[in-house]
Design a protein around this motif. Sequence first.
Motif, mmCIF file in Angstrom:
data_model
loop_
_atom_site.group_PDB
_atom_site.id
_atom_site.type_symbol
_atom_site.label_atom_id
_atom_site.label_comp_id
_atom_site.label_asym_id
_atom_site.label_seq_id
_atom_site.Cartn_x
_atom_site.Cartn_y
_atom_site.Cartn_z
ATOM 1 N N SER A 46 0.867 -1.176 0.000
ATOM 2 C CA SER A 46 0.000 0.000 0.000
ATOM 3 C C SER A 46 0.902 1.224 0.000
ATOM 4 C CB SER A 46 -0.914 0.007 1.232
ATOM 5 O OG SER A 46 -1.670 1.198 1.290
ATOM 6 N N SER A 47 0.810 2.028 -1.058
ATOM 7 C CA SER A 47 1.678 3.207 -1.211
ATOM 8 C C SER A 47 3.151 2.820 -1.112
ATOM 9 C CB SER A 47 1.320 4.276 -0.166
ATOM 10 O OG SER A 47 -0.026 4.654 -0.272
ATOM 11 N N TYR A 48 3.507 1.726 -1.767
ATOM 12 C CA TYR A 48 4.890 1.236 -1.860
ATOM 13 C C TYR A 48 5.445 0.739 -0.524
ATOM 14 C CZ TYR A 48 4.534 3.800 -6.247
ATOM 15 O OH TYR A 48 4.126 4.267 -7.467
ATOM 16 N N HIS A 49 4.576 0.436 0.434
ATOM 17 C CA HIS A 49 5.021 -0.081 1.723
ATOM 18 C C HIS A 49 4.298 -1.398 2.009
ATOM 19 C CE1 HIS A 49 7.225 3.580 2.681
ATOM 20 N NE2 HIS A 49 6.156 4.277 2.316
ATOM 21 N N GLU A 50 5.017 -2.314 2.679
ATOM 22 C CA GLU A 50 4.471 -3.641 2.940
ATOM 23 C C GLU A 50 3.411 -3.610 4.038
ATOM 24 O OE1 GLU A 50 7.697 -3.129 2.509
ATOM 25 O OE2 GLU A 50 8.061 -4.261 0.668
ATOM 26 N N ARG A 99 7.630 3.944 8.405
ATOM 27 C CA ARG A 99 7.646 4.594 7.097
ATOM 28 C C ARG A 99 8.270 5.976 7.193
ATOM 29 N NH1 ARG A 99 1.621 4.829 6.750
ATOM 30 N NH2 ARG A 99 1.873 4.381 8.969
ATOM 31 N N PRO A 100 8.883 6.461 6.104
ATOM 32 C CA PRO A 100 9.432 7.828 6.114
ATOM 33 C C PRO A 100 8.338 8.839 6.380
ATOM 34 C CG PRO A 100 10.226 6.588 4.222
ATOM 35 C CD PRO A 100 9.145 5.757 4.842
ATOM 36 N N GLN A 101 8.667 9.861 7.131
ATOM 37 C CA GLN A 101 7.694 10.873 7.491
ATOM 38 C C GLN A 101 7.864 12.115 6.637
ATOM 39 O OE1 GLN A 101 6.912 11.361 11.716
ATOM 40 N NE2 GLN A 101 8.455 9.810 12.189
ATOM 41 N N PRO A 102 6.762 12.835 6.361
ATOM 42 C CA PRO A 102 6.867 14.057 5.561
ATOM 43 C C PRO A 102 7.677 15.121 6.291
ATOM 44 C CG PRO A 102 4.679 13.851 6.518
ATOM 45 C CD PRO A 102 5.385 12.550 6.784
ATOM 46 N N LYS A 103 8.497 15.859 5.520
ATOM 47 C CA LYS A 103 9.323 16.907 6.087
ATOM 48 C C LYS A 103 8.880 18.269 5.570
ATOM 49 C CE LYS A 103 13.374 13.904 6.481
ATOM 50 N NZ LYS A 103 14.811 13.720 6.124
ATOM 51 N N GLY A 104 9.266 19.316 6.255
ATOM 52 C CA GLY A 104 8.936 20.662 5.824
ATOM 53 C C GLY A 104 7.611 21.137 6.390
ATOM 54 N N ILE A 105 7.324 22.365 6.173
ATOM 55 C CA ILE A 105 6.097 22.992 6.656
ATOM 56 C C ILE A 105 5.147 23.122 5.478
ATOM 57 C CG2 ILE A 105 5.088 25.040 7.713
ATOM 58 C CD1 ILE A 105 7.759 25.535 9.036
ATOM 59 N N GLY A 106 3.986 22.583 5.621
ATOM 60 C CA GLY A 106 3.011 22.626 4.547
ATOM 61 C C GLY A 106 1.680 22.121 5.036
ATOM 62 N N ALA A 107 0.780 21.871 4.086
ATOM 63 C CA ALA A 107 -0.555 21.406 4.467
ATOM 64 C C ALA A 107 -0.476 20.043 5.135
ATOM 65 C CB ALA A 107 -1.445 21.344 3.226
ATOM 66 N N ALA A 108 0.349 19.131 4.588
ATOM 67 C CA ALA A 108 0.453 17.800 5.177
ATOM 68 C C ALA A 108 1.058 17.858 6.565
ATOM 69 C CB ALA A 108 1.294 16.902 4.266
ATOM 70 N N ALA A 109 2.112 18.687 6.733
ATOM 71 C CA ALA A 109 2.746 18.794 8.042
ATOM 72 C C ALA A 109 1.812 19.435 9.054
ATOM 73 C CB ALA A 109 4.038 19.595 7.931
ATOM 74 N N GLY A 110 1.011 20.423 8.590
ATOM 75 C CA GLY A 110 0.073 21.064 9.510
ATOM 76 C C GLY A 110 -1.024 20.116 9.948
ATOM 77 N N LYS A 111 -1.483 19.270 9.027
ATOM 78 C CA LYS A 111 -2.501 18.285 9.373
ATOM 79 C C LYS A 111 -1.958 17.269 10.352
ATOM 80 C CE LYS A 111 -5.701 14.996 7.254
ATOM 81 N NZ LYS A 111 -6.166 14.395 5.978
ATOM 82 N N ALA A 112 -0.668 16.848 10.157
ATOM 83 C CA ALA A 112 -0.071 15.884 11.065
ATOM 84 C C ALA A 112 0.107 16.475 12.449
ATOM 85 C CB ALA A 112 1.279 15.415 10.504
ATOM 86 N N ALA A 113 0.491 17.754 12.511
ATOM 87 C CA ALA A 113 0.704 18.387 13.809
ATOM 88 C C ALA A 113 -0.588 18.537 14.588
ATOM 89 C CB ALA A 113 1.358 19.755 13.606
ATOM 90 N N ALA A 114 -1.726 18.554 13.882
ATOM 91 C CA ALA A 114 -2.997 18.728 14.561
ATOM 92 C C ALA A 114 -3.447 17.467 15.279
ATOM 93 C CB ALA A 114 -4.060 19.157 13.559
ATOM 94 N N SER A 115 -2.869 16.315 14.961
ATOM 95 C CA SER A 115 -3.274 15.066 15.589
ATOM 96 C C SER A 115 -2.646 14.938 16.974
ATOM 97 C CB SER A 115 -2.857 13.881 14.720
ATOM 98 O OG SER A 115 -3.136 12.666 15.382
#
Length: 221
Positions: A76-80, A112-128
Amino acid sequence: MEQIPEVKEKMCALAPAWLQTMLETKFFAPCEDHLNIPRNECNMFCADCSENSSAFCIYCRGKNHENHHVIQIRRSSYHEVVRVSEVEELIDIKGVHTYVINSAKVFFLNERPQPKGIGAAAGKAAASPFFCEVCSRSLLYDFRFCSIGCKLTRIKSNGDAMFVLGEHERNRVEGENAGRLTNVSKGGDGSSAPKEARLPLPSLRPRHRNRKGIPRRAPFF
């Protein structure tokens, strides 16, 4: 570095020996014994064989692993990932984040590798408010680990988790599996009502409409 006997014995009491081997195995390489046959990727692992067991393809399964506990690795998304239903009788995955993919509950094998940098994905992750206790990956729900690899790392570090099924969990899994078999024998929905008493499902076929007749002109006066 080789583990001392006391530590190795404690690890075996908390996690099966084959689990570490499965997490370190490389999957989806072409099978060398079936190079000229389609669907020959090595995406199977046997939990009943020795710790040195390696990945094999679907053709090797029927030849060398009949009646064994064989686990199929998917992607799933290149991960086992592995389906929960294939390992719930072997290990306790309590605390591991699960997902529903193609109507089946699955979990990831490794971190799995985690997203880096500040952006929409990082902001969504920080909200959890939920994070993996090992790699600090953001989680959708209240779980302790993002993968069984992270759970095994936690077991090695302080032993406050385990993969070995307790008697209560083993009875629960056996009861759920028995319930599934009962549902299948009753028609798939668990109902014991006779088939004649069940309402028929609405047909999905479009209604047939008669073609119009030959058009006729109005007579001239």
